[in-house]
Write an enzyme that holds these catalytic residues in place. Structure first.
Site, short mmCIF file in Angstrom:
data_model
loop_
_atom_site.label_atom_id
_atom_site.label_comp_id
_atom_site.label_asym_id
_atom_site.label_seq_id
_atom_site.Cartn_x
_atom_site.Cartn_y
_atom_site.Cartn_z
N HIS B 446 -14.81 48.56 -18.21
CA HIS B 446 -14.89 47.75 -19.43
C HIS B 446 -15.95 46.66 -19.33
O HIS B 446 -16.26 46.00 -20.32
CB HIS B 446 -13.52 47.14 -19.74
CG HIS B 446 -13.25 46.97 -21.21
ND1 HIS B 446 -14.26 46.92 -22.15
CD2 HIS B 446 -12.08 46.87 -21.89
CE1 HIS B 446 -13.72 46.77 -23.36
NE2 HIS B 446 -12.40 46.75 -23.23
N ASP B 450 -17.65 49.39 -23.91
CA ASP B 450 -16.69 48.77 -24.82
C ASP B 450 -15.66 49.80 -25.28
O ASP B 450 -15.90 51.01 -25.23
CB ASP B 450 -17.41 48.21 -26.05
CG ASP B 450 -18.36 47.07 -25.67
OD1 ASP B 450 -18.05 46.37 -24.68
OD2 ASP B 450 -19.40 46.91 -26.34
#
Lengths: 240, 470
Positions: B446, B450
């Site tokens: 992450h 995204d």
């Protein structure tokens, strides 16, 4: 692996067996036991006069020169068991359990303690109160050593070697050595303790029964096939 | 030194039955040990070649101490060579990309000394391996370092006890010994652990550092160790247990998983994919493909679909490196292969240059050679994206670890028939149908990828597979 109560102990009474022959037989049985071709087996026998040196021992605990041992007809072997020097000879009950300690008895010290318990139990049937010594493996009666223990565990947790219980042993032969390297500890025998003769066979039965109790075997099978027959079956383990 | 009984804290190596270079079979006795009244044969935990013996005959060591290394590849070559050349290296479903394996390959580092299971036994054993009582406990502790460190020290002619240790319990780590070697002899003497006369007249503006303090590791050092070093905690061994050294694949896999988990900000998203279309194509084309010598698995379809779309998702096919983002110029698919035991991740380089049948053949080829351990080092390096297939063993959905040096891994669940509600695109009418479906999970870092990126990637992947041209 079956529980111990589902296992049988095969007790073989072999009479007098030479030390090297006993080594060879044990090596063969260890292989057979590892492959599961024989059940747990207790060899009960006696040796001719012999001094054996375990892996922890050395000549320093031999009180007689090697040459003199030979002159007296005492054999000398360095052997693959734990422990120091000991003597075997007529009048001694030698026990070599060939056991598979898997799955739940894989503990070398616990096994030593179990063998001590077997002998203490067996001696109790003759009214002898024997004991352990926390500092020295073996079985003791009033601080004299009545049985010596030294074992080997081979690949796969298969035991060999075992114990030597003095029954009618001529204890003067221990004068050739410092037993187990323990200076100043006397040796004794069942006959000396009881002050009477005891048939080795009576001790064999007591030891076999104590083995069954200590290890929790469901049953024991006794066998008196002479050693020669067993050697004939060397290629396979059948009949061993 | 295996645990041979509850009250046994140490054992003496009485005899090596095998010498360095000898081949050994699994369960074949390789050494004899003795403890009080007992001689015991120690069988080999695995087949291979005895490549290194660490404890000499007559030496007494604590239970848990590594006494030798066995190379499961059976080569009697030098360990280090084996590590970089013939062993393709570790792999987990998020396996090391082999770049890392090559870099981190040598360390038997964290395996060398299994600590004794209780303080009491270690105390007893410590006195015994130093009959002369000439060393302090701290010195002994520090000298108890990894074989790699000991080898480096021996080659450089350095006493390990002289090196300040920053590892667990003051142990000397590989970094410590290398840093020590880099110092000039004068600097070594100035080391706070080796008290020495202070250099004359420090300038007033630069006060001397507190003499007793160990030099605080710099931020760079700490980060370097955080991202490259793993030390596994030690647990007590119980009587019914057996203890064996990790083999190389396991060791590297264990290190890789920890480092990957430490660095990546793991998130997983799951999508359900309908395989009816793929299934139809597989059935119809099966014979034709068989004539070309190919068996096209579901995995081949998945690899094909990923290789077609990865270029459109540069973050999924990229990696954060320091303060930068690297967008990989190639699509190299890592394909996790179960070695049972162990895992390895061979890599299909430039997967987007291959067609479906070409990919299928390549997958079969790599998996076959992975199992027979015939992969070249190049074939386990350079993955930019990884596919792992927990579904092959019936798992519904897996949450795989993202391999170091990449940003995403796809886990494919089992493909099974499910009852689903369908809406007819023309009439708008609903119906119940039985379709072959599977859950696919995407593990993504992450930091770079995204949530919306991962959702877009999964939805495109779903579209490509569900609308596979028939």
């Amino acid at each position: 692996m079956r529980a111990w109560r589902d296992r049988a102990l095969s007790v073989l009474h072999l009479g007098e067996v030479g030390y090297p022959e006993a080594l060879e037989l044990q090596a063969r049985l260890v292989g057979c036991r590892r492959r599961g071709e024989v059940p747990d087996t207790l060899l009960l026998l006696q040796h001719p006069h012999v001094v054996t040196i375990g892996s922890a021992g050395g000549d320093r605990h031999l009180l007689l020169p090697r040459r003199e041992l030979a002159e007296r007809g005492i054999g000398l072997f360095e052997t693959g068991r734990g422990g120091d020097v000991t003597y075997h000879g007529p009048g001694q009950v030698v026990g070599y359990p060939i056991l598979d300690l898997k799955p739940d008895r894989r503990d070398l010290h616990a096994y030593l303690r179990s063998l001590e318990a077997v002998l203490i139990d067996a001696l109790a049937t003759f009214g002898i109160t024997a004991d352990r010594d926390e500092t020295a493996t073996g079985v003791w009666v009033e601080s004299a050593k009545v049985a010596a223990i030294g074992i080997r565990v081979s690949s796969g947790w298969i035991t060999s070697h075992g114990f030597a219980l003095n029954v009618a042993t001529d204890l003067s032969y221990f004068g050739a050595i410092v037993p187990c390297g323990l200076q100043g500890r006397p040796v004794t025998s069942v006959e000396r303790i009881l002050g009477r003769e005891v048939a080795p066979a009576a001790l064999h039965r007591a030891i076999a029964a104590a083995m069954v109790r200590e290890f929790g075997y469901g049953r024991a099978e006794s066998d008196e096939v002479p050693l020669e027959c067993r050697q004939g079956a060397s290629a396979s383990c059948k009949g061993s | 030194m295996p645990q041979m009984g509850e009250s046994i804290a140490e054992g003496t190596v009485s005899k090596w039955l095998k010498q360095v270079g000898d081949a050994v079979e699994r369960d074949e006795p390789i050494l004899e040990i003795s403890t009080d009244k007992v001689d015991a044969e120690i069988p080999s935990p695995s087949a291979g070649a005895l490549v290194e013996v660490l404890v000499a005959e007559g030496e007494t060591v604590e239970v848990g101490t590594i006494v030798a290394f066995i190379d499961p590849n059976g080569s009697s070559d030098d360990r280090a060579q084996a590590a970089v050349s013939d062993d393709p290296a570790p792999a987990g479903s998020s396996s090391p990309s082999a770049e890392e394996s090559a870099q981190t390959a040598p360390p038997p580092a964290n395996t060398e000394v299994a600590e004794p299971s209780s303080g009491a036994t270690s105390g007893a054993a410590a006195t015994d391996d130093d009959p002369d009582c000439t060393t302090t406990t701290e010195e002994r502790l520090r000298a108890r370092s990894t074989p790699v460190v000991r080898r480096i020290a021996a080659e450089a002619g350095i006493e390990i006890a002289e090196v300040p240790g920053t590892g667990h319990g003051g142990r000397v780590t590989k970094q410590d010994i290398l840093a020590h070697i880099e110092k000039t002899p004068a600097e070594r003497v100035a080391d706070p652990l080796q008290p020495a006369p202070q250099p004359s007249a420090p300038t007033p503006s630069a006060p001397a550092p507190p003499p007793a303090a160990r030099p605080a590791p710099s931020g760079d050092d700490l980060w370097d160790r955080f991202s490259t070093e793993v030390e596994h905690p030690v647990f007590p061994v119980r009587a019914e247990d057996t203890v064996e050294a990790m083999d190389k694949v396991r060791r590297l896999t264990a290190e890789h998983m920890i480092l990957a988990k430490r660095v990546h900000a793991h998130v997983h998203s799951v999508v359900e994919i309908d395989f009816t279309s793929v299934d139809t194509v597989r059935r119809e084309m099966k014979e034709q493909w068989a004539k070309r010598g190919a068996r096209v698995s579901y995995t081949a379809f998945v690899a094909w679909a990923c290789s077609r779309i990865l270029r459109d998702f540069p973050t999924v096919n990229g990696v954060i490196s320091g303060d930068s983002v690297i967008h990989r110029g190639a699509v190299n698919l890592g394909m996790a292969v179960d070695l049972n035991p162990g895992l390895i991740v061979p890599v299909i380089h430039d997967a987007d240059d291959l067609g479906l049948v070409g990919l299928a053949k390549k997958i079969v080829d790599l998996a076959t050679r992975a199992k027979s351990r015939q992969l070249s080092p190049g074939e386990i390096q350079g993955a930019t994206f990884t596919i792992t297939n927990p579904g092959v063993l019936g798992t519904m959905v897996g949450m795989p670890v993202i391999p170091k040096g990449t940003s995403a891994i796809l886990g494919t669940g089992t493909i099974e028939k499910r009852v689903v509600a369908l809406t007819d695109p023309v009439t708008g009418g609903d119906s119940v149908a039985i379709r072959k479906r599977s859950y696919f999970s995407l593990g993504y870092d992450h930091r770079l990828v995204d949530g919306a990126d991962s959702a877009r990637f999964l939805s495109v992947l779903k579209e490509v597979l569900e609308d596979f041209p028939q």
